[in-house]
Design a protein around this motif. Structure first.
Motif, mmCIF file in Angstrom:
data_model
loop_
_atom_site.group_PDB
_atom_site.id
_atom_site.type_symbol
_atom_site.label_atom_id
_atom_site.label_comp_id
_atom_site.label_asym_id
_atom_site.label_seq_id
_atom_site.Cartn_x
_atom_site.Cartn_y
_atom_site.Cartn_z
ATOM 1 N N GLY A 108 -0.985 -58.098 150.455
ATOM 2 C CA GLY A 108 -2.235 -57.364 150.374
ATOM 3 C C GLY A 108 -3.378 -58.246 149.920
ATOM 4 N N TYR A 109 -3.122 -59.088 148.935
ATOM 5 C CA TYR A 109 -4.135 -60.032 148.469
ATOM 6 C C TYR A 109 -4.580 -60.959 149.589
ATOM 7 N N ALA A 110 -3.628 -61.440 150.379
ATOM 8 C CA ALA A 110 -3.962 -62.323 151.502
ATOM 9 C C ALA A 110 -4.821 -61.585 152.530
ATOM 10 N N THR B 29 -8.827 -70.777 140.541
ATOM 11 C CA THR B 29 -9.614 -69.578 140.242
ATOM 12 C C THR B 29 -9.064 -68.339 140.931
ATOM 13 N N GLY B 30 -8.741 -68.439 142.217
ATOM 14 C CA GLY B 30 -8.244 -67.285 142.949
ATOM 15 C C GLY B 30 -6.938 -66.772 142.370
ATOM 16 N N LEU B 31 -6.027 -67.665 142.006
ATOM 17 C CA LEU B 31 -4.752 -67.253 141.418
ATOM 18 C C LEU B 31 -4.970 -66.603 140.059
ATOM 19 N N SER C 73 -0.674 -53.308 136.517
ATOM 20 C CA SER C 73 0.539 -53.033 135.748
ATOM 21 C C SER C 73 0.238 -52.042 134.630
ATOM 22 N N ARG C 74 -0.894 -52.241 133.967
ATOM 23 C CA ARG C 74 -1.272 -51.330 132.886
ATOM 24 C C ARG C 74 -1.548 -49.935 133.422
ATOM 25 N N GLN C 75 -2.222 -49.850 134.562
ATOM 26 C CA GLN C 75 -2.550 -48.548 135.136
ATOM 27 C C GLN C 75 -1.313 -47.772 135.576
ATOM 28 N N THR C 76 -0.248 -48.479 135.914
ATOM 29 C CA THR C 76 0.979 -47.818 136.369
ATOM 30 C C THR C 76 2.025 -47.700 135.256
ATOM 31 N N GLY C 77 1.652 -48.043 134.050
ATOM 32 C CA GLY C 77 2.599 -47.966 132.953
ATOM 33 C C GLY C 77 3.780 -48.891 133.112
ATOM 34 N N GLY C 78 3.578 -50.006 133.823
ATOM 35 C CA GLY C 78 4.640 -50.980 134.020
ATOM 36 C C GLY C 78 5.565 -50.687 135.188
ATOM 37 N N LEU D 170 -3.880 -62.764 139.082
ATOM 38 C CA LEU D 170 -3.033 -62.405 137.950
ATOM 39 C C LEU D 170 -3.754 -61.439 137.000
ATOM 40 N N GLN D 171 -5.058 -61.596 136.867
ATOM 41 C CA GLN D 171 -5.826 -60.624 136.083
ATOM 42 C C GLN D 171 -5.723 -59.240 136.704
ATOM 43 N N LYS D 172 -5.871 -59.192 138.023
ATOM 44 C CA LYS D 172 -5.780 -57.912 138.724
ATOM 45 C C LYS D 172 -4.383 -57.321 138.602
ATOM 46 N N ALA D 173 -3.374 -58.171 138.758
ATOM 47 C CA ALA D 173 -1.992 -57.705 138.667
ATOM 48 C C ALA D 173 -1.708 -57.130 137.282
#
Length: 361
Positions: A199-201, A115-117, A128-133, A121-124
């Protein structure tokens, strides 16, 4: 960021050196401030307890007031145990990790993950979308192509770069929430969490500390990642964090005051190689497949440490105009970018969304 003797970088944060022991010691200051003329000598802040552990190719540290939190040492050791467990899961350098298994088979079929992973990956993918890749968790093959996967930089051919670039694309990372599964829609795609994992850790460790009612603390993940919760006794404003000068690492360049915020910084000062008279750093722009070279350092303050890490990498590969556009989209995220100045030894300073009372040169 302090301490200045740390030599890790973000790209090698998952080098696979497991933690061997915990160290607990008293320290007088986590981020000592330079001398400032005052009318009266300032009262010294209470000493902090410092708990540290080697993980993710750097030293993770937790600072807190032992008088206010007498059980803080035990709680901090448990939080650092969690960091070590996350390393076992996220590293790309151990064949037994969940991420290594994912890279081996997700191009062929959907793979259920913990679940955590899955949430990471959802957050990542969202970031990625917010930074235009400009941040892209699927750029694992690019790091290998340029030799930085094994810390041995090399100049690849144009065909090699194009081949690796063809495997990159966060849009092709399929995340099925109903099955909590991951599948790569591009053959040869690989994920690498080097720009978000520390950062996630830190976020996960801080959440554990909060659950155990340790609410005022400072967490370090090597030189590149910091998370501040609450405030330090005697400083209601929060926690003071120092940043190294991008050209003169023995000197301080800026200070930031953090409270319930995270700071991430990116640069290529420790991982690079020279070829044909040019310098190539380890932070690669996943949009074109080439190492970024316009920015000296990128420092980001964000609500979470995972965001601060990912965004500092993204802004490092962006142009200043792209960074300005991103800052407008995310007013809750502040950044300080540095570039080469007009003369040798000089730097340009470019703040975005930084309140005047939150930092100082």
């Amino acid at each position: 960021m302090t301490p200045p003797d740390e030599k890790s970088s973000r790209r090698d944060f998952l080098a696979g050196r497991a933690a061997k022991k915990e160290i607990v010691r008293f320290v007088e200051e986590t981020t000592p401030r330079p001398a400032v003329p005052t009318a009266e000598p300032p009262r010294p802040a209470p000493p902090l307890l410092h708990v540290s552990r080697d993980a993710m190719a750097c030293e993770f540290e937790i600072f807190f007031d032992p008088v206010r939190y007498p059980s803080g040492a035990d709680v901090s050791v448990a939080a650092l145990d969690l960091v070590a467990a996350l390393e076992d899961q996220l590293t790309v350098y151990r064949d037994t990790s969940e991420v290594a298994r994912l890279n081996a088979i997700a191009s062929f079929r959907a793979v259920p993950v913990e679940t955590g992973l899955f949430e990471l990956l959802q957050k990542a993918k969202t970031l990625s979308r917010q930074t235009g890749g400009a941040f892209d968790v699927t750029a694992g093959q690019l790091s290998k192509t340029w030799g930085f996967y094994r810390r041995a930089g090399r100049m690849p051919s144009a065909d090699e770069i194009e081949e690796a670039l063809a495997t990159v694309g966060y849009e092709q990372l399929e995340l099925a929430a109903d099955q909590q599964s991951v599948q790569f829609l591009k053959p040869g795609m690989e994920i690498n969490l080097g720009a978000i994992g520390k950062g996630y850790a830190l976020d996960r460790a801080a959440d554990m500390l909060k659950e155990k009612e340790l609410c005022d603390c400072l967490l370090h993940g090597g030189n590149s990642s910091v998370l501040a919760r609450g405030h330090r006794e005697g400083d209601a404003g929060g926690w003071t964090i120092a940043l190294k000068h991008p050209l003169r690492p023995t000197e301080r360049f800026a200070e930031f005051t953090l409270r319930d915020q995270a700071l991430g910084t990116s640069g290529s000062g420790t991982q690079y190689f020279h070829h044909g008279g040019r310098r190539y750093g380890h932070i690669i722009d996943p949009r074109n497949g080439w190492p970024a070279e316009k920015i000296l350092s990128s420092t980001v303050i964000a609500p979470t440490a995972a965001e601060a890490d990912a965004f500092s990498t993204a802004l490092y590969v962006m142009t200043l105009d792209e960074a300005a556009a991103f800052a407008q989209q995310r007013p809750d995220v502040a950044a300080l970018l540095t570039t080469f100045g007009k003369h040798p030894g000089e730097i340009g300073v470019h703040p975005f969304n930084l309140a005047d009372d939150a930092w100082r040169v």
